[in-house]
Design a protein around this motif. Structure first.
Motif, mmCIF file in Angstrom:
data_model
loop_
_atom_site.group_PDB
_atom_site.id
_atom_site.type_symbol
_atom_site.label_atom_id
_atom_site.label_comp_id
_atom_site.label_asym_id
_atom_site.label_seq_id
_atom_site.Cartn_x
_atom_site.Cartn_y
_atom_site.Cartn_z
ATOM 1 N N LEU A 311 -7.428 -21.882 34.208
ATOM 2 C CA LEU A 311 -6.141 -21.556 34.816
ATOM 3 C C LEU A 311 -5.306 -22.799 35.105
ATOM 4 C CD1 LEU A 311 -7.283 -18.775 37.326
ATOM 5 C CD2 LEU A 311 -6.089 -18.463 35.150
ATOM 6 N N ARG A 312 -5.949 -23.959 35.131
ATOM 7 C CA ARG A 312 -5.239 -25.206 35.410
ATOM 8 C C ARG A 312 -4.690 -25.863 34.140
ATOM 9 N NH1 ARG A 312 -10.035 -27.596 39.281
ATOM 10 N NH2 ARG A 312 -10.029 -25.889 40.794
ATOM 11 N N LEU A 313 -5.019 -25.290 33.001
ATOM 12 C CA LEU A 313 -4.602 -25.867 31.730
ATOM 13 C C LEU A 313 -3.355 -25.167 31.199
ATOM 14 C CD1 LEU A 313 -8.103 -26.185 30.038
ATOM 15 C CD2 LEU A 313 -6.736 -28.052 30.979
ATOM 16 N N SER A 314 -2.556 -25.903 30.466
ATOM 17 C CA SER A 314 -1.365 -25.323 29.847
ATOM 18 C C SER A 314 -1.770 -24.455 28.664
ATOM 19 C CB SER A 314 -0.426 -26.432 29.381
ATOM 20 O OG SER A 314 -1.017 -27.160 28.303
ATOM 21 N N ASP A 315 -0.910 -23.525 28.321
ATOM 22 C CA ASP A 315 -1.169 -22.678 27.152
ATOM 23 C C ASP A 315 -1.277 -23.528 25.890
ATOM 24 O OD1 ASP A 315 -1.130 -20.420 28.717
ATOM 25 O OD2 ASP A 315 0.959 -19.925 28.291
ATOM 26 N N ARG A 316 -0.515 -24.596 25.843
ATOM 27 C CA ARG A 316 -0.531 -25.472 24.666
ATOM 28 C C ARG A 316 -1.921 -26.068 24.460
ATOM 29 N NH1 ARG A 316 -0.214 -30.892 24.050
ATOM 30 N NH2 ARG A 316 0.689 -31.716 22.111
ATOM 31 N N ILE A 317 -2.530 -26.566 25.535
ATOM 32 C CA ILE A 317 -3.852 -27.173 25.418
ATOM 33 C C ILE A 317 -4.909 -26.121 25.119
ATOM 34 C CG2 ILE A 317 -5.681 -28.297 26.759
ATOM 35 C CD1 ILE A 317 -3.667 -30.252 25.694
ATOM 36 N N LEU A 318 -4.780 -24.946 25.720
ATOM 37 C CA LEU A 318 -5.749 -23.872 25.452
ATOM 38 C C LEU A 318 -5.722 -23.485 23.972
ATOM 39 C CD1 LEU A 318 -5.204 -21.640 28.610
ATOM 40 C CD2 LEU A 318 -7.240 -22.992 28.062
ATOM 41 N N GLY A 345 -13.774 -40.451 31.585
ATOM 42 C CA GLY A 345 -12.645 -39.888 30.849
ATOM 43 C C GLY A 345 -12.236 -40.694 29.629
ATOM 44 N N ARG A 346 -12.863 -41.840 29.420
ATOM 45 C CA ARG A 346 -12.486 -42.742 28.324
ATOM 46 C C ARG A 346 -13.335 -42.439 27.090
ATOM 47 N NH1 ARG A 346 -13.214 -48.456 26.752
ATOM 48 N NH2 ARG A 346 -11.153 -49.353 26.335
ATOM 49 N N LEU A 347 -12.681 -42.239 25.959
ATOM 50 C CA LEU A 347 -13.360 -41.937 24.707
ATOM 51 C C LEU A 347 -13.119 -43.050 23.710
ATOM 52 C CD1 LEU A 347 -12.197 -38.216 24.486
ATOM 53 C CD2 LEU A 347 -14.517 -38.973 25.037
ATOM 54 N N LEU A 348 -14.182 -43.509 23.064
ATOM 55 C CA LEU A 348 -14.075 -44.555 22.050
ATOM 56 C C LEU A 348 -14.027 -43.941 20.657
ATOM 57 C CD1 LEU A 348 -16.628 -47.096 23.578
ATOM 58 C CD2 LEU A 348 -14.154 -46.928 23.968
ATOM 59 N N ALA A 349 -13.818 -44.805 19.661
ATOM 60 C CA ALA A 349 -13.650 -44.324 18.288
ATOM 61 C C ALA A 349 -14.838 -43.495 17.825
ATOM 62 C CB ALA A 349 -13.419 -45.512 17.352
ATOM 63 N N ASN A 350 -16.049 -43.933 18.142
ATOM 64 C CA ASN A 350 -17.243 -43.188 17.726
ATOM 65 C C ASN A 350 -17.321 -41.827 18.401
ATOM 66 O OD1 ASN A 350 -18.078 -45.235 16.043
ATOM 67 N ND2 ASN A 350 -19.479 -46.147 17.537
ATOM 68 N N ASP A 351 -16.797 -41.752 19.620
ATOM 69 C CA ASP A 351 -16.858 -40.495 20.363
ATOM 70 C C ASP A 351 -16.007 -39.409 19.724
ATOM 71 O OD1 ASP A 351 -18.439 -41.810 22.259
ATOM 72 O OD2 ASP A 351 -16.689 -42.387 23.458
ATOM 73 N N VAL A 352 -14.888 -39.779 19.125
ATOM 74 C CA VAL A 352 -13.947 -38.791 18.586
ATOM 75 C C VAL A 352 -13.997 -38.721 17.066
ATOM 76 C CG1 VAL A 352 -12.426 -39.074 20.569
ATOM 77 C CG2 VAL A 352 -12.034 -40.464 18.536
ATOM 78 N N ALA A 353 -14.988 -39.353 16.469
ATOM 79 C CA ALA A 353 -15.062 -39.393 15.005
ATOM 80 C C ALA A 353 -15.240 -38.013 14.391
ATOM 81 C CB ALA A 353 -16.219 -40.310 14.580
ATOM 82 N N GLY A 354 -15.859 -37.088 15.120
ATOM 83 C CA GLY A 354 -16.096 -35.755 14.570
ATOM 84 C C GLY A 354 -14.938 -34.807 14.714
ATOM 85 N N LYS A 360 -7.267 -33.899 16.992
ATOM 86 C CA LYS A 360 -7.256 -35.138 17.761
ATOM 87 C C LYS A 360 -5.874 -35.413 18.332
ATOM 88 C CE LYS A 360 -8.470 -40.035 17.142
ATOM 89 N NZ LYS A 360 -8.977 -41.030 16.171
ATOM 90 N N ASP A 361 -4.852 -35.191 17.534
ATOM 91 C CA ASP A 361 -3.487 -35.428 17.986
ATOM 92 C C ASP A 361 -3.065 -34.408 19.047
ATOM 93 O OD1 ASP A 361 -0.812 -36.752 17.651
ATOM 94 O OD2 ASP A 361 -0.252 -34.714 17.081
ATOM 95 N N ALA A 362 -3.546 -33.181 18.931
ATOM 96 C CA ALA A 362 -3.157 -32.129 19.878
ATOM 97 C C ALA A 362 -3.870 -32.264 21.223
ATOM 98 C CB ALA A 362 -3.450 -30.760 19.279
ATOM 99 N N LEU A 363 -5.123 -32.710 21.199
ATOM 100 C CA LEU A 363 -5.928 -32.743 22.417
ATOM 101 C C LEU A 363 -5.917 -34.079 23.138
ATOM 102 C CD1 LEU A 363 -9.174 -30.835 21.319
ATOM 103 C CD2 LEU A 363 -7.405 -30.030 22.888
ATOM 104 N N LEU A 364 -5.778 -35.181 22.395
ATOM 105 C CA LEU A 364 -6.020 -36.497 22.967
ATOM 106 C C LEU A 364 -4.793 -37.393 22.914
ATOM 107 C CD1 LEU A 364 -9.460 -37.215 21.233
ATOM 108 C CD2 LEU A 364 -9.069 -36.047 23.424
ATOM 109 N N PHE A 377 -8.281 -37.128 27.127
ATOM 110 C CA PHE A 377 -7.691 -35.800 26.998
ATOM 111 C C PHE A 377 -6.304 -35.791 27.637
ATOM 112 C CE2 PHE A 377 -11.966 -34.471 25.981
ATOM 113 C CZ PHE A 377 -11.787 -33.353 25.183
ATOM 114 N N ARG A 378 -5.385 -35.092 26.996
ATOM 115 C CA ARG A 378 -4.021 -35.019 27.512
ATOM 116 C C ARG A 378 -3.976 -34.367 28.898
ATOM 117 N NH1 ARG A 378 -0.104 -36.249 23.849
ATOM 118 N NH2 ARG A 378 -0.769 -36.459 21.668
#
Length: 396
Positions: A311-318, A345-354, A360-364, A377-378
């Motif tokens: 409920l705390r998230l925007s429709d866009r992120i959902l 909350g910090r993600l490195l390149a290896n963390d988001v490789a999958g 990636k552009d929509a979420l991060l 995360f946005r």
């Protein structure tokens, strides 16, 4: 049909305070009230008897403040327990006869407003130019009487605070990450340096959401020897179990060992999530008339927590989360959320490789600092939401 009574409408839900007027419901209402006091995910813990885990970190903070007389910056992700730590340290310091002033920052907090608040709370008795018998001291005057109406500068604050003596003063600044002014961060650093150079009895304890020290406080090189950063890491399994056990003792509702283990697995060391799951699992058990919280209660709690956080998230992120799950799969999202939970909350390149580029552009969001490029995360609430949804998806 003529003469047939209309069915009675369903009874509306009631607050437990109203329900407790019915003698038959009083016992259940009392039990639910104890649960509300035992698990408090929506506000920090301030009472020592309700605080669990973090014993080693508390000992470290006391040592840094009392023995080394350092200024301390606590940093970590939201929900990791920083404010609860500050509240407990405040109480422990007051018990040791420190004078403690506590301020919580907002986006509009200024250097002037912050130090005027502190000045109003520090008795004039502790200023070396005023004797205990001075009329203003006897009248309960504070350091605020020494500052004029013009906006305060670093020099103004230093001139007043450097003359404080006869006590140890701990100035606590919470949610420092919400301060929008880079200049204010610099001013805080300058005051810390000035007071340290003058051997002042005033120390700062600052806390905020960040992945490293430099993200919170500017001008680090000039105050490196006077300031230390302490990361607030996730709870370990033993500490998480202590949080659940403390709530269980206060509520009087026991948790089965496997239920404690499941909450420990799901919360991943995040105190907020452990408290939330403990609360919902307890309520589920109590309302079904159970004598202990079991694994089924935890499953129900996880579903309720997921819905609540969503409920705390925007429709866009959902929508972005659902699309990312279709493209990359829930296991990949679960891994990314887990890294975010244990990495401030910090993600490195290896963390988001999958993660595929579109997701990636929509979420991060990307960011660069002294430690290099990273992502976050946005929307902060997306981390526990994705973690819970992905964990539940893996169980189905």
């Amino acid at each position: 049909m003529r003469g047939q009574a209309n069915p009675a409408p369903d009874k509306l839900p009631q607050f437990s305070r109203a329900a407790s007027r019915d003698p038959g419901s009083a016992r259940q209402a009392s039990r639910l009230n104890r649960l509300r006091e035992a698990f408090t995910p929506s506000h920090p813990i301030a009472q020592a008897q309700r605080f669990a885990g973090r014993r080693g970190l508390l000992e470290q903070l006391i040592h840094l403040i009392e023995d080394q007389q350092l200024h301390v910056v606590l940093y970590g992700d939201r929900g990791i327990g920083k404010t609860s730590l500050l509240r407990i340290v405040s109480n422990l310091a007051r018990d040791a006869e420190y004078h403690v002033s506590y301020a919580s920052c907002g986006s509009d907090t200024s250097f002037d407003s912050l130090f005027r608040q502190f000045a109003r709370e520090i008795p004039l008795l502790f200023h070396k130019d005023y004797a205990p018998t001075h009329p203003e001291v006897e009248a309960g005057g504070t350091l605020a009487t020494l500052i004029g109406d013009k906006p305060l500068t670093v020099a103004d604050v230093t001139a007043v605070l450097e003359k404080v003596q006869g006590t140890r003063i701990l100035l606590i600044i919470d949610e420092f990450d919400r301060v929008a002014s880079a200049r204010m961060r610099e001013q805080i650093a300058e005051v810390i340096k000035n007071l340290s150079d003058r051997g002042s009895s005033i120390q700062f304890l600052i806390a905020g959401v960040a992945s490293n020290l430099t993200a919170l406080v500017a001008h680090i090189p000039s105050i490196r020897r006077n300031l230390i950063g302490v990361p607030v890491a996730p709870l370990d399994r033993r500490e998480t179990a202590q949080v659940i056990e403390a709530g269980s003792r206060q509520s009087g509702l026991p948790f089965a060992p496997e239920a404690v283990s499941d909450i420990t697995d799901l919360s991943r060391g995040l105190p907020y999530l452990a408290q939330l799951l403990g609360l919902h699992a307890s309520f589920h058990a109590a309302r079904r008339g159970g004598e202990a919280v079991n694994r089924e209660d935890v499953v129900a709690a996880a579903a309720q927590a997921e819905e609540e956080i969503g409920l705390r998230l925007s429709d866009r992120i959902l929508r972005a989360i659902d699309s990312a799950a279709e493209r990359s799969g829930w296991p990949a999202l679960r891994s990314i959320a887990e890294r975010g939970m244990i990495g401030h909350g910090r993600l490195l390149a290896n963390d988001v490789a999958g993660l595929d580029p579109t997701s990636k552009d929509a979420l991060l969001e990307a960011e660069s600092d002294a430690e290099g490029e990273s992502w976050h995360f946005r929307e902060e609430a997306a981390i526990p939401f994705v973690w819970l949804r992905a964990s539940r998806a893996g169980q189905r």
